[in-house]
Scaffold this active site. Structure first.
Site: not given
Length: 329
Positions: A56, A207, A210-211, A213
């Site tokens: 990262y 996630s 959903g990232r 979403f």
């Protein structure tokens, strides 16, 4: 905040993924001061599981957490990952994605992570992706040595399939497996989750929103800048994006019914899947960590859980074709 066991490792029911503070989600840039405030607020709210990786940044996310956790190290279960960076003789590496779980590379990686994190031990050390060129038994054996040396407390795997999990576990007990798991990414339920429960291995979903979403805040890919990896993600592209908006809208509708936010409902559904699951929603904002941790107090009814569970599968793959080649499901 409730606490659970990932095997023998006690962690907060909801953790904190730190990746987006330095890497991946860059639509609004990075703000180290706000990220550090976010970590501090998470700790105040009872979060103990904090997740990073050497890739990262690369490297800078671990350095950021070192600053954020100065004087607070004993309050957290600190997780980082190896195996996606090949290190040269000087140990630096160029930060490029390159599967490498050879013993020498792991040993170089752990020393680098310990230095950057400003600690003498890593609580949970994951193999970031399975390396097909290095037997998993060899990788597990190397981590077992690091555990014996006191540099690592527990061994984890990320996006590993059932056979790899069993083979690794036979050499060094696996404490947790980290995989993408959420309302719209449920592929691990059929093959991986039963093995984890058979072997008493915890699950750490990344996630889980959903990232972004499932929060209902993503309505157009125009929200992403060129550096945001979601621009190339199949689920955020073309017709898939439009179809998936319907799923987000269903979560929003149920959230309105519950009196919560869509993010909280998505996390509450995930927590309802078992007491061996500790999701790590990622954020770099204090307001979001407050919202996410509050999901621990939300109790969905069985009817609400069933309604969410019956939502249609998301349209599109979770990764690009190149990224998918690194996954075991």
């Amino acid at each position: 905040m409730r606490y659970i066991k990932l095997r023998d490792l006690e962690v907060s029911r909801i953790g904190l993924g730190a990746m987006g503070m330095s890497h991946g989600y860059t639509g609004s840039g990075t703000d180290d001061a706000e990220s550090i405030r976010t970590v501090h607020r998470a700790l105040e709210l009872g979060v103990t599981l904090i997740d990073t990786a050497e890739i990262y940044g690369p490297y800078i996310n671990e350095e950021l957490l070192s600053r954020a956790l100065k004087g607070r190290r004993d309050q957290v279960v600190l997780a980082t990952k190896f195996g996606l960076v090949s290190h040269g003789g000087d140990g630096a590496g160029d930060g490029a994605w390159n599967l490498d779980s050879r013993p020498a590379n792991i040993r170089t990686a752990v020393e680098g992570s310990l230095k950057r994190l400003g600690t003498d031990h890593i609580d949970l050390y994951y193999q970031h992706r399975v390396d097909p060129n290095t037997p998993i038994e060899e990788t597990a054996g190397t981590v077992a040595e690091l555990i014996a040396e006191g540099k690592v407390r527990a061994f984890g795997l990320s996006e590993a399939g059932p056979d790899t999990i069993r083979r690794a576990h036979a050499v060094q007990p696996v404490t947790a497996v980290q995989s993408e798991y959420s309302l719209w990414t449920r592929g691990i339920e059929a093959r991986v989750l039963p093995v984890l429960r058979e072997l008493n291995i915890g699950l750490v979903p990344f996630s889980p929103l959903g990232r972004g979403f499932l929060t209902g805040t993503v309505r157009s890919t125009d929200q992403f800048d060129a550096a945001d990896f979601r621009r190339d993600n199949p689920r955020f592209s073309g017709e898939n994006f439009q179809r998936n908006l319907a799923i987000a809208d269903e979560v929003q509708a149920l959230a309105t019914e519950v009196g919560a936010t869509p993010a909280q409902v998505a996390l509450a559904w995930l927590l309802a899947q078992g007491d061996d699951i500790a999701p790590i929603p990622g954020t770099k904002r204090v307001s979001r960590v407050e919202e996410n941790t509050a999901a621990d107090a939300i109790a969905l009814t069985s009817e609400q859980i069933d309604k969410l569970s019956s939502l249609p599968p998301a349209a599109g793959d979770t990764h690009t074709e190149a990224q998918a080649q690194m996954l075991e499901r």
